[in-house]
Design an enzyme around this catalytic site. Structure first.
Site, PDB file in Angstrom:
ATOM      1  N   LYS A  33       0.837  -1.210   0.000  1.00 11.18           N
ATOM      2  CA  LYS A  33       0.000   0.000   0.000  1.00 11.18           C
ATOM      3  C   LYS A  33       0.871   1.259   0.000  1.00 11.18           C
ATOM      4  CE  LYS A  33      -2.999   0.638   3.528  1.00 11.18           C
ATOM      5  NZ  LYS A  33      -2.856   1.964   4.152  1.00 11.18           N
ATOM      6  N   ARG A  38       2.839   5.961  -3.328  1.00 16.14           N
ATOM      7  CA  ARG A  38       3.984   6.777  -3.762  1.00 16.14           C
ATOM      8  C   ARG A  38       4.211   6.644  -5.268  1.00 16.14           C
ATOM      9  NH1 ARG A  38       4.134   5.635   1.531  1.00 16.14           N
ATOM     10  NH2 ARG A  38       5.441   6.827   2.965  1.00 16.14           N
ATOM     11  N   ASP A 334       1.937  -1.256  11.785  1.00 11.59           N
ATOM     12  CA  ASP A 334       0.593  -1.672  11.362  1.00 11.59           C
ATOM     13  C   ASP A 334       0.299  -3.133  11.689  1.00 11.59           C
ATOM     14  OD1 ASP A 334       0.058   0.850  10.352  1.00 11.59           O
ATOM     15  OD2 ASP A 334       0.800   0.365   8.352  1.00 11.59           O
TER      16      ASP A 334
HETATM   17  C1  S3P Z   1       2.509   4.776   6.219  1.00 10.84           C
HETATM   18  C2  S3P Z   1       3.099   5.087   7.407  1.00 10.84           C
HETATM   19  C3  S3P Z   1       2.607   4.638   8.716  1.00 10.84           C
HETATM   20  C4  S3P Z   1       1.593   3.506   8.589  1.00 10.84           C
HETATM   21  C5  S3P Z   1       0.612   3.750   7.488  1.00 10.84           C
HETATM   22  C6  S3P Z   1       1.305   3.921   6.151  1.00 10.84           C
HETATM   23  C7  S3P Z   1       3.083   5.296   4.965  1.00 10.84           C
HETATM   24  O1  S3P Z   1       1.983   5.713   9.374  1.00 10.84           O
HETATM   25  O2  S3P Z   1       0.914   3.326   9.810  1.00 10.84           O
HETATM   26  O3  S3P Z   1      -0.301   2.675   7.401  1.00 10.84           O
HETATM   27  O4  S3P Z   1       2.753   4.787   3.878  1.00 10.84           O
HETATM   28  O5  S3P Z   1       3.894   6.223   5.043  1.00 10.84           O
HETATM   29  P1  S3P Z   1       2.861   6.777  10.225  1.00 10.84           P
HETATM   30  O6  S3P Z   1       3.898   7.284   9.341  1.00 10.84           O
HETATM   31  O7  S3P Z   1       1.884   7.840  10.620  1.00 10.84           O
HETATM   32  O8  S3P Z   1       3.373   5.998  11.383  1.00 10.84           O
END
Ligand code: S3P
Length: 454
Positions: A33, A38, A334
């Protein structure tokens, strides 16, 4: 494809899974994901055509695609399942005509706020009830320092959606030390820095997932990373042109976590999960489960599209409770909900601290998991910054409860996995959130031998 998610899309869809025997076989999980978001964003900012293979076609990523289209990019799915993105060039984002509906997706919201912060456009972000409660102050503060004007909704002590952001052009380069270990905040600043004159610098005392850095470098951005006693210092020089890329998205380790734990806890199981991203900033769960005695072997380790990838051989295991090192939390942030499930089947106590960030995810994952585990007969104690689980040493949990998913895909999938080794059914009240990240979750777990209970 439907990308509008804040309106009601029918009634709740309860889910209850069971395993009548071992889980066996060979599966793949959908694309990562974080990498998928990105790839769409950077493809939309490159000059020319980017091709993406293995894109996650979950609602969160489709929300990002919808927003980038609304700001001028050409994005289409081809007959072979790959995606083609026609970029507008750095600095070329257009004013969207309407509000950007981010559905359930915090990553879309925070990263796109970064992109817009250095473009001369105004955008309003809206989302579902879960996203509308999540804190946006962590990105608002640095983006305002770069010159963006942001008006958010004052929530209970936090700034939330709906919010409107007007970018600054030119934006002001920033040197920012992250007060919270967040790849989303880091990425928002780096993306804002893409169209900002001079050098934008992010200092992260604790390393978080580095997909933005890897992919920005791949697209030809002027980016440098230095490991220092202060932490990782990431410097981006703005106003460079991005070159279109062919991107192969590896399988999402956060999605692989569900069949992985399922195989560990269902007696006799023996499965292979193919093509899983093993970036060290994401692979913390595998290391922790192995330390608990989990039989997880990495096979065929390779590099795909600049990311480490492996096939995972996972077998049912006798797990032992451990104290999980809090320093590793960002590399598995996560995955804690499903780690709590694994801990319920370990011998003894598993102590997990330093994870207060879980309280501001799609739901308060410490509170929601703790309540659901207790309802299913698992002894656990909620801490302000963590959870202690007293495992049952491999015996089935009692089950016999309906648990609330609270608009949180990872809560829904975690309890679906718990139900695979429960004496009585574990019913998830609404499985619809699963399609934000893992639309094929139920068929995948059924392919391994689980069944859906009526
Ligand atoms: C993500 C960063 C994480 C993660 C989220 C996806 C990302 O969050 O929990 O599901 O793609 O950069 P945080 O950066 O807020 O910890």
């Amino acid at each position: 494809m439907n990308i509008h998610m804040t309106t009601d899309n029918g009634s709740p869809q309860p889910l209850c899974l069971a395993a009548t025997g071992p889980l066996t076989g060979d599966v793949t999980v959908p694309g990562d994901k974080s990498i998928s978001h990105r790839a769409i964003m950077l493809g939309a900012l490159a000059v020319g055509e980017t091709r993406i293979t293995g894109l996650l076609e979950g609602e969160d990523v489709l929300a990002t695609a919808g927003a980038m289209r609304a700001m001028g990019a050409g994005i289409e799915r081809l007959a072979d399942g790959s995606w083609r993105v026609h970029g507008v060039g750095v600095g070329g984002l257009l004013q969207p005509a309407g509000a950007l509906d981010m559905g359930n997706s915090g990553t879309s919201t925070r990263l796109l706020m970064g992109l817009i912060a250095s473009h001369p456009i105004t955008a309003t972000f809206v989302g579902d009830a879960s996203l509308s409660g999540r804190p946006m102050g962590r990105v608002i503060t640095p983006l305002q320092m770069m010159g963006a004007a942001i008006a958010a909704t004052p929530g209970a002590g936090r700034q939330t959606l709906p919010l409107t952001i007007t970018g600054a052009c030119p934006a002001i380069a920033l040197r920012y030390r992250l007060p919270v270990a967040s790849a989303q905040v880091k990425s928002a600043i780096l993306l804002a820095g893409l169209n900002t004159p001079g050098e934008t610098v992010v200092i992260e005392p604790i390393a978080t997932r580095d997909h933005s850095e890897r992919m920005l470098a791949g697209f030809g951005a002027n980016l440098a990373v230095a490991e220092t006693p202060e932490g990782r210092i990431i410097t981006i020089r703005g106003e460079a042109e991005l070159k279109p890329q062919d991107i192969i998205v590896p399988g999402d380790p956060s999605s692989a976590a569900f069949p992985m734990v399922a195989a560990l806890i269902v007696p006799g199981s023996d499965i292979i999960i193919r093509n899983v991203g093993m970036n060290p900033t994401r692979a913390g769960l595998v290391r922790v489960l192995q330390a608990m005695g989990g039989r997880i072997d990495l096979r065929n380790e390779r590099t795909v599209g600049g990311e480490p990838v492996a096939d995972l051989h996972v077998r049912h295991s006798s797990l032992t409770g451990i104290e999980v090192p809090p320093g590793g939390a960002p590399s598995m942030i996560d995955e804690y909900p499903v780690l709590f499930v694994a801990a319920a089947f370990a011998q003894g106590r598993t102590i997990m601290r330093g994870i207060d960030e879980l309280r501001v995810k799609e739901s308060d994952r410490i509170a929601v998991m703790s309540q659901g585990l207790v309802a299913c007969g698992v002894a656990c104690e909620e801490l302000p910054d963590g959870l202690i689980v007293d495992g049952r040493g491999g015996d089935p949990v009692a089950g016999g409860a309906t648990v609330a998913a609270c608009l949180d895909h990872r809560i829904a999938m975690s309890f679906a996995v718990l139900g695979l080794n429960a004496a009585r059914p574990v019913i998830i009240d609404d499985a619809r959130p699963i399609s934000t990240s893992f639309p094929g979750f139920v068929p995948m777990i059924c392919q391994l031998g689980a069944t859906v209970r009526d």
